[in-house]
Scaffold this motif. Sequence first.
Motif, PDB file in Angstrom:
ATOM      1  N   THR A 215      21.394  24.510  -7.241  1.00 17.46           N
ATOM      2  CA  THR A 215      22.007  23.214  -7.399  1.00 17.46           C
ATOM      3  C   THR A 215      22.307  22.338  -6.092  1.00 17.46           C
ATOM      4  O   THR A 215      21.959  22.638  -5.093  1.00 17.46           O
ATOM      5  CB  THR A 215      23.461  23.489  -7.802  1.00 17.46           C
ATOM      6  N   THR A 216      22.790  21.071  -6.145  1.00 19.74           N
ATOM      7  CA  THR A 216      23.126  20.405  -4.944  1.00 19.74           C
ATOM      8  C   THR A 216      24.372  20.246  -4.758  1.00 19.74           C
ATOM      9  O   THR A 216      24.995  19.638  -3.821  1.00 19.74           O
ATOM     10  CB  THR A 216      22.353  18.992  -5.002  1.00 19.74           C
ATOM     11  N   SER A 217      25.122  20.889  -5.538  1.00 15.26           N
ATOM     12  CA  SER A 217      26.732  20.852  -5.374  1.00 15.26           C
ATOM     13  C   SER A 217      26.939  21.918  -4.380  1.00 15.26           C
ATOM     14  O   SER A 217      26.617  23.073  -4.015  1.00 15.26           O
ATOM     15  CB  SER A 217      27.331  21.540  -6.795  1.00 15.26           C
TER      16      SER A 217
ATOM     17  N   ARG B   7      26.746  16.143 -17.846  1.00 13.04           N
ATOM     18  CA  ARG B   7      26.599  14.938 -17.316  1.00 13.04           C
ATOM     19  C   ARG B   7      26.381  15.052 -15.835  1.00 13.04           C
ATOM     20  O   ARG B   7      26.100  14.153 -15.316  1.00 13.04           O
ATOM     21  CB  ARG B   7      27.411  13.868 -17.618  1.00 13.04           C
ATOM     22  N   SER B   8      26.398  16.283 -15.325  1.00 13.49           N
ATOM     23  CA  SER B   8      26.265  16.470 -13.921  1.00 13.49           C
ATOM     24  C   SER B   8      24.915  15.945 -13.573  1.00 13.49           C
ATOM     25  O   SER B   8      23.859  16.594 -13.983  1.00 13.49           O
ATOM     26  CB  SER B   8      26.712  17.993 -13.528  1.00 13.49           C
ATOM     27  N   ARG B   9      24.947  15.357 -12.039  1.00 16.29           N
ATOM     28  CA  ARG B   9      23.564  15.143 -11.500  1.00 16.29           C
ATOM     29  C   ARG B   9      23.442  16.203 -10.421  1.00 16.29           C
ATOM     30  O   ARG B   9      22.365  16.415  -9.964  1.00 16.29           O
ATOM     31  CB  ARG B   9      23.739  13.713 -10.791  1.00 16.29           C
ATOM     32  N   LYS B  10      24.259  16.994 -10.120  1.00 20.44           N
ATOM     33  CA  LYS B  10      24.405  17.937  -9.045  1.00 20.44           C
ATOM     34  C   LYS B  10      23.803  19.574  -9.669  1.00 20.44           C
ATOM     35  O   LYS B  10      23.518  20.271  -8.955  1.00 20.44           O
ATOM     36  CB  LYS B  10      25.555  18.117  -8.112  1.00 20.44           C
TER      37      LYS B  10
ATOM     38  N   PRO C  60      21.988  21.489 -12.622  1.00 21.75           N
ATOM     39  CA  PRO C  60      20.667  20.818 -13.364  1.00 21.75           C
ATOM     40  C   PRO C  60      21.095  21.679 -14.869  1.00 21.75           C
ATOM     41  O   PRO C  60      21.553  22.676 -14.920  1.00 21.75           O
ATOM     42  CB  PRO C  60      19.296  21.412 -12.595  1.00 21.75           C
ATOM     43  N   HIS C  61      20.244  21.241 -15.849  1.00 16.38           N
ATOM     44  CA  HIS C  61      20.038  21.936 -17.167  1.00 16.38           C
ATOM     45  C   HIS C  61      18.813  22.547 -17.098  1.00 16.38           C
ATOM     46  O   HIS C  61      17.736  22.153 -16.815  1.00 16.38           O
ATOM     47  CB  HIS C  61      20.059  20.990 -18.382  1.00 16.38           C
TER      48      HIS C  61
END
Length: 190
Positions: free
Chosen positions: A173-175, A88-91, A93-94
Amino acid sequence: MAVEVRAASEFGDVAAVLGPKRPDANVCWCLSYRVPSKLNNELRGPARGEYVAGLCRAERAPGVLAYEGDVPVGWAAVAPRSETSFARSRKIPHVDDLPVWSLWCVRVRPGHRGYGVTHALIAGAVEFARAHGAPVVEAYPIDSGGDRIDQTMAYAGIRRNFERAGFVHAADTTSVLAGHPRVLMRLDLR
């Protein structure tokens, strides 16, 4: 150092690597990405260890442990992404819709670092995932650019260690962790 990697089904061994020095301490126990945030916040002190003990008794272990002889010296968390918060991460991606497995935590006990335990853990986690039908394994390590990382925050792994294991950069990623970006690395097992 001769290292053997096995499924993390012995709770005492998992506790030796992940557990707190004080039983009432609130340490991660590698649950923060494994359980929903509400449950993660509700599990306090000994309840966290009890939850992990249940995971160790499950049909599929919650990860793998590295051993030097009979001494547990390292841990890697690996499970289907669908069973983690990475689903479910928004940071992070799939990349596609494959039922990938996530490898998100690699921990080596002090005194055992610098002997290849991390490499053995990554390889062991990949083999564990392969044995359970994973078509792809993803990891979300830190891209430190060669800078040293605080050991507490290095649990996500370092990009170059995953590259050595055959993983390839699949996406940015944005993580951010420990002030460095995390990247999505993948290893295709098909």
